[in-house]
Design an enzyme around this catalytic site. Structure first.
Site, PDB file in Angstrom:
ATOM      1  N   ASN A 114     -13.719  -8.514  -4.092  1.00  0.00           N
ATOM      2  CA  ASN A 114     -13.275  -9.381  -2.831  1.00  0.00           C
ATOM      3  C   ASN A 114     -14.349  -8.975  -1.758  1.00  0.00           C
ATOM      4  O   ASN A 114     -13.602  -7.998  -1.234  1.00  0.00           O
ATOM      5  CB  ASN A 114     -11.650  -9.071  -2.765  1.00  0.00           C
ATOM      6  CG  ASN A 114     -11.324  -9.714  -1.747  1.00  0.00           C
ATOM      7  OD1 ASN A 114     -11.974 -10.596  -0.937  1.00  0.00           O
ATOM      8  ND2 ASN A 114      -9.793  -9.427  -1.325  1.00  0.00           N
ATOM      9  N   ARG A 146     -13.133 -13.070  -5.969  1.00  0.00           N
ATOM     10  CA  ARG A 146     -12.393 -13.903  -4.994  1.00  0.00           C
ATOM     11  C   ARG A 146     -13.299 -14.675  -4.170  1.00  0.00           C
ATOM     12  O   ARG A 146     -13.921 -14.258  -3.251  1.00  0.00           O
ATOM     13  CB  ARG A 146     -11.413 -12.841  -4.129  1.00  0.00           C
ATOM     14  CG  ARG A 146     -10.281 -13.450  -3.429  1.00  0.00           C
ATOM     15  CD  ARG A 146      -9.351 -12.742  -2.982  1.00  0.00           C
ATOM     16  NE  ARG A 146      -8.247 -13.487  -2.043  1.00  0.00           N
ATOM     17  CZ  ARG A 146      -7.270 -12.887  -1.619  1.00  0.00           C
ATOM     18  NH1 ARG A 146      -7.181 -11.510  -1.616  1.00  0.00           N
ATOM     19  NH2 ARG A 146      -6.369 -13.764  -1.216  1.00  0.00           N
ATOM     20  N   HIS A 199      -3.915 -17.957  -0.350  1.00  0.00           N
ATOM     21  CA  HIS A 199      -3.069 -17.190  -1.153  1.00  0.00           C
ATOM     22  C   HIS A 199      -2.609 -17.558  -2.431  1.00  0.00           C
ATOM     23  O   HIS A 199      -1.735 -16.997  -3.053  1.00  0.00           O
ATOM     24  CB  HIS A 199      -1.773 -16.579  -0.510  1.00  0.00           C
ATOM     25  CG  HIS A 199      -1.893 -15.870   0.966  1.00  0.00           C
ATOM     26  ND1 HIS A 199      -1.176 -15.863   1.908  1.00  0.00           N
ATOM     27  CD2 HIS A 199      -2.686 -14.770   1.064  1.00  0.00           C
ATOM     28  CE1 HIS A 199      -1.818 -15.040   2.731  1.00  0.00           C
ATOM     29  NE2 HIS A 199      -2.446 -14.276   2.260  1.00  0.00           N
ATOM     30  N   HIS A 247       4.461 -14.807   0.757  1.00  0.00           N
ATOM     31  CA  HIS A 247       3.817 -13.618   0.604  1.00  0.00           C
ATOM     32  C   HIS A 247       3.442 -13.225   2.002  1.00  0.00           C
ATOM     33  O   HIS A 247       2.988 -13.793   2.979  1.00  0.00           O
ATOM     34  CB  HIS A 247       2.378 -14.310   0.182  1.00  0.00           C
ATOM     35  CG  HIS A 247       1.107 -13.316   0.044  1.00  0.00           C
ATOM     36  ND1 HIS A 247       0.649 -13.096  -1.202  1.00  0.00           N
ATOM     37  CD2 HIS A 247       0.414 -12.747   0.937  1.00  0.00           C
ATOM     38  CE1 HIS A 247      -0.534 -11.974  -0.962  1.00  0.00           C
ATOM     39  NE2 HIS A 247      -0.543 -11.745   0.441  1.00  0.00           N
ATOM     40  N   ARG A 257      -2.590 -12.979  13.287  1.00  0.00           N
ATOM     41  CA  ARG A 257      -3.075 -14.628  13.619  1.00  0.00           C
ATOM     42  C   ARG A 257      -1.857 -15.067  14.010  1.00  0.00           C
ATOM     43  O   ARG A 257      -0.748 -15.107  13.710  1.00  0.00           O
ATOM     44  CB  ARG A 257      -3.468 -15.252  12.113  1.00  0.00           C
ATOM     45  CG  ARG A 257      -4.845 -14.641  11.699  1.00  0.00           C
ATOM     46  CD  ARG A 257      -5.064 -15.261  10.265  1.00  0.00           C
ATOM     47  NE  ARG A 257      -5.191 -13.998   9.434  1.00  0.00           N
ATOM     48  CZ  ARG A 257      -4.990 -14.179   8.030  1.00  0.00           C
ATOM     49  NH1 ARG A 257      -4.923 -15.211   7.552  1.00  0.00           N
ATOM     50  NH2 ARG A 257      -5.488 -12.826   7.344  1.00  0.00           N
ATOM     51  N   ASP A 261       0.765  -3.992  12.642  1.00  0.00           N
ATOM     52  CA  ASP A 261       1.250  -3.398  11.266  1.00  0.00           C
ATOM     53  C   ASP A 261       2.805  -3.252  11.490  1.00  0.00           C
ATOM     54  O   ASP A 261       3.470  -2.820  12.297  1.00  0.00           O
ATOM     55  CB  ASP A 261       0.850  -1.929  11.363  1.00  0.00           C
ATOM     56  CG  ASP A 261       1.141  -1.278  10.236  1.00  0.00           C
ATOM     57  OD1 ASP A 261       0.017  -1.133   9.135  1.00  0.00           O
ATOM     58  OD2 ASP A 261       2.214  -0.930   9.915  1.00  0.00           O
ATOM     59  N   GLY A 265       2.595  -6.587   0.876  1.00  0.00           N
ATOM     60  CA  GLY A 265       2.944  -5.383   1.586  1.00  0.00           C
ATOM     61  C   GLY A 265       4.437  -5.466   1.939  1.00  0.00           C
ATOM     62  O   GLY A 265       5.135  -4.630   1.981  1.00  0.00           O
ATOM     63  N   ILE A 266       4.588  -6.513   3.015  1.00  0.00           N
ATOM     64  CA  ILE A 266       6.006  -6.380   3.714  1.00  0.00           C
ATOM     65  C   ILE A 266       6.785  -6.778   2.835  1.00  0.00           C
ATOM     66  O   ILE A 266       8.002  -6.402   2.740  1.00  0.00           O
ATOM     67  CB  ILE A 266       5.804  -7.417   4.988  1.00  0.00           C
ATOM     68  CG1 ILE A 266       4.741  -6.867   6.120  1.00  0.00           C
ATOM     69  CG2 ILE A 266       7.171  -7.786   5.696  1.00  0.00           C
ATOM     70  CD1 ILE A 266       4.426  -7.929   7.042  1.00  0.00           C
ATOM     71  N   GLY A 267       6.626  -8.148   1.963  1.00  0.00           N
ATOM     72  CA  GLY A 267       7.732  -8.678   1.166  1.00  0.00           C
ATOM     73  C   GLY A 267       8.175  -7.709   0.076  1.00  0.00           C
ATOM     74  O   GLY A 267       9.656  -7.724  -0.144  1.00  0.00           O
ATOM     75  N   GLU A 268       7.429  -6.851  -0.381  1.00  0.00           N
ATOM     76  CA  GLU A 268       7.583  -6.073  -1.442  1.00  0.00           C
ATOM     77  C   GLU A 268       8.364  -4.678  -0.950  1.00  0.00           C
ATOM     78  O   GLU A 268       9.067  -4.141  -1.718  1.00  0.00           O
ATOM     79  CB  GLU A 268       6.318  -5.592  -2.130  1.00  0.00           C
ATOM     80  CG  GLU A 268       5.734  -6.490  -3.033  1.00  0.00           C
ATOM     81  CD  GLU A 268       4.139  -6.368  -3.470  1.00  0.00           C
ATOM     82  OE1 GLU A 268       3.860  -5.098  -3.588  1.00  0.00           O
ATOM     83  OE2 GLU A 268       3.332  -7.186  -3.528  1.00  0.00           O
ATOM     84  N   GLU A 312      -3.127 -10.021  -7.227  1.00  0.00           N
ATOM     85  CA  GLU A 312      -4.185 -11.126  -7.194  1.00  0.00           C
ATOM     86  C   GLU A 312      -5.494 -10.400  -7.820  1.00  0.00           C
ATOM     87  O   GLU A 312      -6.052 -11.453  -8.602  1.00  0.00           O
ATOM     88  CB  GLU A 312      -4.554 -11.251  -5.836  1.00  0.00           C
ATOM     89  CG  GLU A 312      -3.428 -11.913  -5.028  1.00  0.00           C
ATOM     90  CD  GLU A 312      -3.565 -11.450  -3.389  1.00  0.00           C
ATOM     91  OE1 GLU A 312      -3.425 -10.440  -2.963  1.00  0.00           O
ATOM     92  OE2 GLU A 312      -4.073 -12.493  -2.581  1.00  0.00           O
TER      93      GLU A 312
HETATM   94  P1  ADP Z   1      -3.314  -7.574   3.044  1.00  0.00           P
HETATM   95  O1  ADP Z   1      -2.983  -9.110   3.650  1.00  0.00           O
HETATM   96  O2  ADP Z   1      -4.192  -6.864   4.124  1.00  0.00           O
HETATM   97  O3  ADP Z   1      -3.565  -7.498   1.693  1.00  0.00           O
HETATM   98  P2  ADP Z   1      -0.854  -6.056   2.541  1.00  0.00           P
HETATM   99  O4  ADP Z   1      -0.229  -6.763   1.420  1.00  0.00           O
HETATM  100  O5  ADP Z   1      -1.132  -4.716   2.075  1.00  0.00           O
HETATM  101  O6  ADP Z   1      -1.807  -6.767   3.371  1.00  0.00           O
HETATM  102  O7  ADP Z   1       0.395  -5.805   3.889  1.00  0.00           O
HETATM  103  C1  ADP Z   1       0.190  -5.195   4.928  1.00  0.00           C
HETATM  104  C2  ADP Z   1       1.400  -5.014   5.678  1.00  0.00           C
HETATM  105  O8  ADP Z   1       2.466  -4.450   4.836  1.00  0.00           O
HETATM  106  C3  ADP Z   1       1.318  -4.128   7.013  1.00  0.00           C
HETATM  107  O9  ADP Z   1       2.029  -5.067   8.070  1.00  0.00           O
HETATM  108  C4  ADP Z   1       2.146  -3.164   6.716  1.00  0.00           C
HETATM  109  O10 ADP Z   1       2.960  -2.457   7.762  1.00  0.00           O
HETATM  110  C5  ADP Z   1       3.269  -3.690   5.792  1.00  0.00           C
HETATM  111  N1  ADP Z   1       4.063  -2.691   5.015  1.00  0.00           N
HETATM  112  C6  ADP Z   1       3.499  -1.731   3.944  1.00  0.00           C
HETATM  113  N2  ADP Z   1       4.713  -1.077   3.547  1.00  0.00           N
HETATM  114  C7  ADP Z   1       5.765  -1.350   4.321  1.00  0.00           C
HETATM  115  C8  ADP Z   1       7.003  -0.967   4.376  1.00  0.00           C
HETATM  116  N3  ADP Z   1       7.368   0.175   3.617  1.00  0.00           N
HETATM  117  N4  ADP Z   1       7.860  -1.537   5.308  1.00  0.00           N
HETATM  118  C9  ADP Z   1       7.553  -2.379   6.051  1.00  0.00           C
HETATM  119  N5  ADP Z   1       6.093  -2.923   5.958  1.00  0.00           N
HETATM  120  C10 ADP Z   1       5.592  -2.332   5.189  1.00  0.00           C
END
Ligand code: ADP
Length: 393
Positions: A9, A92, A180, A207, A240, A282, A327-330, A378
């Site tokens: 990627n 990608r 995505h 996502h 964004r 973040d 990241g956030i969703g999981e 992905e």
């Molecule tokens: P990308 O789009 O670059 O692949 P990611 O899917 O890794 O990004 O997501 C990054 C985001 O996920 C960041 O805002 C990070 O703070 C957030 N994140 C990761 N772990 C946690 C957590 N435990 N709680 C809240 N937010 C999180």
């Protein structure tokens, strides 16, 4: 001897990579990592399948760019898995336009078509394609596969893909593409293991990462998405802005005298969670902050997820399941809970304990919509496409 499928990627200053064992049906991960800071302060990190660091490096040569990074990756694979055979590279590729509705084996004709799409994604497409060119130079015999962020959305109805613009503009490719797609396709592929009824029915996937979007899927196919012509549309993201009245752009141009470059910077790099909070892009930092601006940025993010959920549920004629990923969703029970508070009118209720522990099912038994936290992958989706195309070739 392992048959390795390498997944790349490539961005403007970084290359994320993963290597999978293509000899096994479930494509086990061998290693993954990234080289970043290309052309400025290059450094790399590589981890094994268990997430343990196996190598990190820095280079003092600012001339170290994509070519050097890919040569390094090939050498890294050799040093880690001397007995391997590199059988294919999956890339990608952000944009497949209207034409590419599935992953595609790359040849010179495909490359020419993809190069023509550069104006649709000038910040990403040239770097994605540069990696293809470099691999072709090093190993002209090696099959390479293009996997698109847009392809999954080509199943959307014409009305879901159209802007209300004159046909002369639409005909030039100004339409909603959605992004995505590899993440949504992966979720669609594993959803039957979690909730067969939802997988065959109507599911909205959120996502939520640095880039965030949502997609309505009906029977595992994309019906609508929040991202449109570019990946700046839809939800607010790390930096964004998401949805923006086009009149704002005209105001910035005409009244605030900003030029196109300044507006591009504003909407892609200075807005979203960073712009609203004035603190950070973040989510983890914002959730840990006591600043009222951080709280407002989080409120806005959750509110927008709720608004888009309503819109996407309408687009697919209802909703059976709601999935959080990325990241956030999981990882954030807090954001999942806040987003679902905006969806109570849909009969969504969460099981607080299941949400806190990460589910995967996080809705309460009485919820009329099942809600899930499911990790996306992905890279594995790209490796699957690459291996499948190789087998069919
Ligand atoms: P990308 O789009 O670059 O692949 P990611 O899917 O890794 O990004 O997501 C990054 C985001 O996920 C960041 O805002 C990070 O703070 C957030 N994140 C990761 N772990 C946690 C957590 N435990 N709680 C809240 N937010 C999180």
């Amino acid at each position: 001897m392992a048959d390795v499928v390498l997944v790349l990627n490539a961005g403007s200053s970084s290359i994320k990579f993963s290597a999978f064992d293509g000899g096994h049906a479930d494509l086990p991960l061998i290693l993954r990592g990234q080289v970043e800071g290309l052309y400025t302060s290059p450094k790399s990190i590589a981890k094994n399948d268990a997430g343990t660091e196996i190598e990190s490096k820095t280079w003092s040569d600012a001339g170290f760019g994509h070519e050097e990074a890919i040569a390094y990756l090939v050498a890294l694979l050799r040093s880690q898995r001397g007995d391997h055979r590199l059988v294919a590279v999956g890339h990608r590729i952000v944009h497949g336009g209207m034409h590419f509705s599935r992953a595609t084996l790359i040849d010179s004709r495909v490359m020419a078509a993809l190069q023509k799409l550069t104006p649709l994604a000038p910040l990403h497409q040239p770097h994605n394609l540069k990696a293809v060119d470099i691999v072709t130079k090093i190993r002209p015999d090696l099959p390479q596969v293009a996997c698109f962020d847009t392809a999954f959305h080509r199943t959307q109805a014409e009305v879901a893909q159209a802007f209300a613009l004159p046909a002369s503009i639409t005909d030039q490719g100004v339409r909603r593409y959605g992004f995505h797609g590899l993440s949504y396709e992966y979720i669609a592929s594993v959803l039957p293991d979690f909730d067969r009824k939802a997988a065959e029915g109507r599911t909205v996937v959120a996502h939520l990462g640095n880039g965030s979007s949502m997609c309505a899927m009906v029977n595992g196919r994309s019906a609508a998405s929040t991202m449109g012509f570019t990946a700046v549309d839809g939800l607010p993201m790390g930096t964004r802005c998401g949805n923006l009245d086009p009149g704002v752009i005209l105001y910035l141009l005409n009244e605030l005298k900003m030029d196109a470059k300044a507006i591009e910077n504003l909407v892609y790099k200075q807005s979203g969670l960073l712009g609203v909070s004035g603190l950070s892009s973040d989510m983890r930092s914002l959730l840990g902050s006591t600043d009222a601006r951080a709280a407002f940025a989080i409120d806005l993010f959750a509110y927008r997820i709720g608004r888009e959920l309503g819109s996407l549920a309408a687009a697919s004629g209802g909703i059976d399941a709601f999935v959080f990923t990325a990241g956030i969703g999981e990882n954030s029970p807090d954001i999942r809970q806040r987003a679902c508070e905006h969806a109570r009118w849909l009969g969504i209720t969460l099981d607080a304990d299941a949400n806190r522990s990460g589910g995967p099912r996080i809705s309460s038994p009485s919820s009329s919509v099942s809600v899930w936290a499911i990790p996306t992958n992905e890279e594995l989706m790209i490796a699957r496409h690459t291996r499948n195309l190789l087998a069919a070739a």
